[in-house]
Scaffold this motif. Structure first.
Motif, mmCIF file in Angstrom:
data_model
loop_
_atom_site.group_PDB
_atom_site.id
_atom_site.type_symbol
_atom_site.label_atom_id
_atom_site.label_comp_id
_atom_site.label_asym_id
_atom_site.label_seq_id
_atom_site.Cartn_x
_atom_site.Cartn_y
_atom_site.Cartn_z
ATOM 1 N N ARG A 27 0.790 -1.225 0.000
ATOM 2 C CA ARG A 27 0.000 0.000 0.000
ATOM 3 C C ARG A 27 0.824 1.278 0.000
ATOM 4 N NH1 ARG A 27 -4.001 -2.486 -1.196
ATOM 5 N NH2 ARG A 27 -3.989 -0.694 -2.545
ATOM 6 N N ARG A 28 2.000 1.187 0.585
ATOM 7 C CA ARG A 28 2.841 2.380 0.670
ATOM 8 C C ARG A 28 4.243 2.010 0.232
ATOM 9 N NH1 ARG A 28 0.742 5.856 4.658
ATOM 10 N NH2 ARG A 28 2.725 6.349 5.585
ATOM 11 N N ILE A 29 4.669 2.568 -0.874
ATOM 12 C CA ILE A 29 6.016 2.233 -1.306
ATOM 13 C C ILE A 29 6.896 3.477 -1.372
ATOM 14 C CG2 ILE A 29 5.442 0.142 -2.604
ATOM 15 C CD1 ILE A 29 5.731 1.854 -5.127
ATOM 16 N N GLY A 30 8.147 3.261 -1.041
ATOM 17 C CA GLY A 30 9.128 4.326 -1.160
ATOM 18 C C GLY A 30 9.924 4.102 -2.437
ATOM 19 N N VAL A 31 10.295 5.181 -3.079
ATOM 20 C CA VAL A 31 11.106 5.078 -4.283
ATOM 21 C C VAL A 31 12.360 5.903 -4.069
ATOM 22 C CG1 VAL A 31 11.257 5.721 -6.714
ATOM 23 C CG2 VAL A 31 9.143 4.742 -5.816
ATOM 24 N N MET A 32 13.491 5.272 -4.238
ATOM 25 C CA MET A 32 14.749 5.970 -4.038
ATOM 26 C C MET A 32 15.508 5.973 -5.352
ATOM 27 S SD MET A 32 16.786 6.508 -0.960
ATOM 28 C CE MET A 32 18.279 7.482 -1.040
ATOM 29 N N GLY A 33 15.494 7.109 -6.018
ATOM 30 C CA GLY A 33 16.203 7.208 -7.290
ATOM 31 C C GLY A 33 17.586 7.800 -7.079
ATOM 32 N N GLY A 34 18.506 7.460 -7.958
ATOM 33 C CA GLY A 34 19.838 8.043 -7.818
ATOM 34 C C GLY A 34 20.782 7.504 -8.864
ATOM 35 N N THR A 35 21.932 8.114 -8.957
ATOM 36 C CA THR A 35 22.943 7.604 -9.875
ATOM 37 C C THR A 35 23.573 6.351 -9.261
ATOM 38 O OG1 THR A 35 23.424 9.946 -10.188
ATOM 39 C CG2 THR A 35 24.780 8.420 -11.395
ATOM 40 N N PHE A 36 23.674 6.356 -7.929
ATOM 41 C CA PHE A 36 24.278 5.247 -7.198
ATOM 42 C C PHE A 36 25.624 4.868 -7.815
ATOM 43 C CE2 PHE A 36 19.573 4.395 -6.467
ATOM 44 C CZ PHE A 36 19.570 5.071 -5.258
ATOM 45 N N ASN A 37 26.500 5.843 -7.837
ATOM 46 C CA ASN A 37 27.782 5.747 -8.544
ATOM 47 C C ASN A 37 28.951 5.955 -7.595
ATOM 48 O OD1 ASN A 37 29.540 5.694 -10.844
ATOM 49 N ND2 ASN A 37 29.573 7.918 -10.859
ATOM 50 N N PRO A 38 29.148 5.118 -6.576
ATOM 51 C CA PRO A 38 28.384 3.918 -6.230
ATOM 52 C C PRO A 38 27.368 4.187 -5.112
ATOM 53 C CG PRO A 38 30.393 3.953 -4.948
ATOM 54 C CD PRO A 38 30.366 5.232 -5.756
ATOM 55 N N ILE A 39 26.514 3.192 -4.864
ATOM 56 C CA ILE A 39 25.583 3.243 -3.722
ATOM 57 C C ILE A 39 26.420 3.172 -2.441
ATOM 58 C CG2 ILE A 39 25.251 0.712 -3.737
ATOM 59 C CD1 ILE A 39 22.253 1.350 -2.969
ATOM 60 N N HIS A 40 25.981 3.867 -1.383
ATOM 61 C CA HIS A 40 26.742 3.875 -0.121
ATOM 62 C C HIS A 40 25.790 3.854 1.080
ATOM 63 C CE1 HIS A 40 25.701 8.132 0.069
ATOM 64 N NE2 HIS A 40 26.283 8.351 -1.103
ATOM 65 N N PHE A 41 26.372 3.866 2.278
ATOM 66 C CA PHE A 41 25.550 3.762 3.483
ATOM 67 C C PHE A 41 24.616 4.959 3.683
ATOM 68 C CE2 PHE A 41 28.693 0.547 5.326
ATOM 69 C CZ PHE A 41 27.837 -0.512 5.079
ATOM 70 N N GLY A 42 24.943 6.121 3.109
ATOM 71 C CA GLY A 42 24.037 7.274 3.195
ATOM 72 C C GLY A 42 22.691 6.928 2.559
ATOM 73 N N HIS A 43 22.742 6.322 1.368
ATOM 74 C CA HIS A 43 21.519 5.918 0.666
ATOM 75 C C HIS A 43 20.757 4.860 1.469
ATOM 76 C CE1 HIS A 43 24.224 6.867 -2.978
ATOM 77 N NE2 HIS A 43 23.422 7.900 -2.822
ATOM 78 N N LEU A 44 21.504 3.877 1.973
ATOM 79 C CA LEU A 44 20.854 2.748 2.645
ATOM 80 C C LEU A 44 20.234 3.162 3.972
ATOM 81 C CD1 LEU A 44 23.627 0.177 1.730
ATOM 82 C CD2 LEU A 44 21.266 0.109 0.892
ATOM 83 N N VAL A 45 20.932 3.977 4.728
ATOM 84 C CA VAL A 45 20.387 4.451 6.002
ATOM 85 C C VAL A 45 19.130 5.283 5.751
ATOM 86 C CG1 VAL A 45 20.802 6.061 7.915
ATOM 87 C CG2 VAL A 45 22.532 4.389 7.319
ATOM 88 N N THR A 46 19.183 6.111 4.721
ATOM 89 C CA THR A 46 18.032 6.953 4.388
ATOM 90 C C THR A 46 16.809 6.100 4.042
ATOM 91 O OG1 THR A 46 19.504 8.671 3.584
ATOM 92 C CG2 THR A 46 17.230 8.789 2.832
ATOM 93 N N ALA A 47 17.016 5.073 3.220
ATOM 94 C CA ALA A 47 15.905 4.197 2.832
ATOM 95 C C ALA A 47 15.354 3.455 4.052
ATOM 96 C CB ALA A 47 16.376 3.192 1.780
ATOM 97 N N GLN A 48 16.256 2.976 4.893
ATOM 98 C CA GLN A 48 15.836 2.244 6.085
ATOM 99 C C GLN A 48 15.035 3.142 7.025
ATOM 100 O OE1 GLN A 48 16.382 -1.197 7.072
ATOM 101 N NE2 GLN A 48 14.808 -0.387 8.418
#
Ligand code: ATP
Ligand code: MG
Length: 229
Positions: A27-48
């Motif tokens: 019912r509720r989805i988050g979308v995390m777009g990015g270059t991810f060049n490379p993906i790092h813990f900032g992205h992962l912590v934010t999504a979590q």
């Protein structure tokens, strides 16, 4: 969401975005777009953090496709960036990765991706577009702003030292009396993470350590394939 071998074969290419096919009551989805060049813990912590704070069912990571004329030493191919995102998110059952932009020819615009997600999920799902505070200002000052805000809500993660007043001004400007149907931009505090892909790339280039900034598997992938060197 376990699939038989046969089913997996059928949808081999896009199995990572198969929640719509498994008909789970998402019912509720988050979308995390990015270059991810490379993906790092900032992205992962934010999504979590978004998953928990906004009670999301899933977060879908969407790495951008190849920008025209840009793949080289400084930007890894869309395939490498997609694979690193898969490696980084693999241990989390609520994280998925989509190839929507990886497989699209030409430049991707946020609006195209949001439209496509709406088509996949229908109108019964709330889509939260998760971005850093810097990125949201870019997205919402581009074209098609009205359509984007009619299709999804936004979670703006604050990066260290960020001044929120610009977001507040933008929100006021976009959501006047007429179309203000509830809050659309939510600000989310994430633990102070000054990690950036730019810094990681520069560390690789200068033979400085990148451990503890990104998942070990992604670090290994970068070194194995000689990315950013
Ligand atoms: P680059 O340094 O190459 O610009 P980046 O670290 O900013 O890379 P992106 O792939 O550009 O990473 O970012 C994807 C999304 O994640 C953007 O919305 C961005 O604002 C957000 N983001 C990036 N780094 C962080 C961080 N450390 N904390 C929270 N959000 C972040
Ligand atoms: Mg960035």
């Amino acid at each position: 969401m376990y699939k038989s071998k046969e089913e997996r074969k059928l949808n081999d290419k896009d199995y990572t975005i198969d929640i719509e096919k498994s008909r789970m009551p998402v019912r509720r989805i988050g979308v995390m777009g990015g270059t991810f060049n490379p993906i790092h813990f900032g992205h992962l912590v934010t999504a979590q953090e978004a998953l928990g704070q906004f009670n999301l069912d899933k977060v879908i990571f969407i790495p951008t496709g190849d920008p025209p004329h840009k793949v080289g030493k400084d930007i890894a191919s869309s395939e490498d960036r997609y694979l690193m995102t898969v490696i980084a998110t693999a241990p989390n059952k609520n994280f998925l990765v989509s190839r929507i932009e990886t497989d699209r020819k030409g430049r991707s615009y946020t609006i195209d991706t949001v439209r496509e997600l709406r088509k996949i999920y229908g109108t019964g799902v709330t889509i939260y577009f998760i971005t850093g505070a810097d990125a949201i200002l870019e997205i919402l000052t581009w074209k098609n702003t009205e359509e984007i805000v009619s299709l999804c809500k936004f979670i703006a993660a604050t990066r260290p030292g960020y001044n929120l007043s610009r977001i507040k001004v933008l929100e006021k400007k976009l959501f006047n009396e007429k179309n203000n149907k509830g809050e659309k931009i939510f600000v989310m505090e994430v633990p102070a993470l000054a990690i950036s892909s730019t810094d990681i790339r520069s560390r690789v280039k200068n033979n400085r350590p990148i451990n503890y900034l990104l998942p070990g598997g992604v670090r290994s992938y970068i070194l194995k394939h000689g990315l950013y060197g």
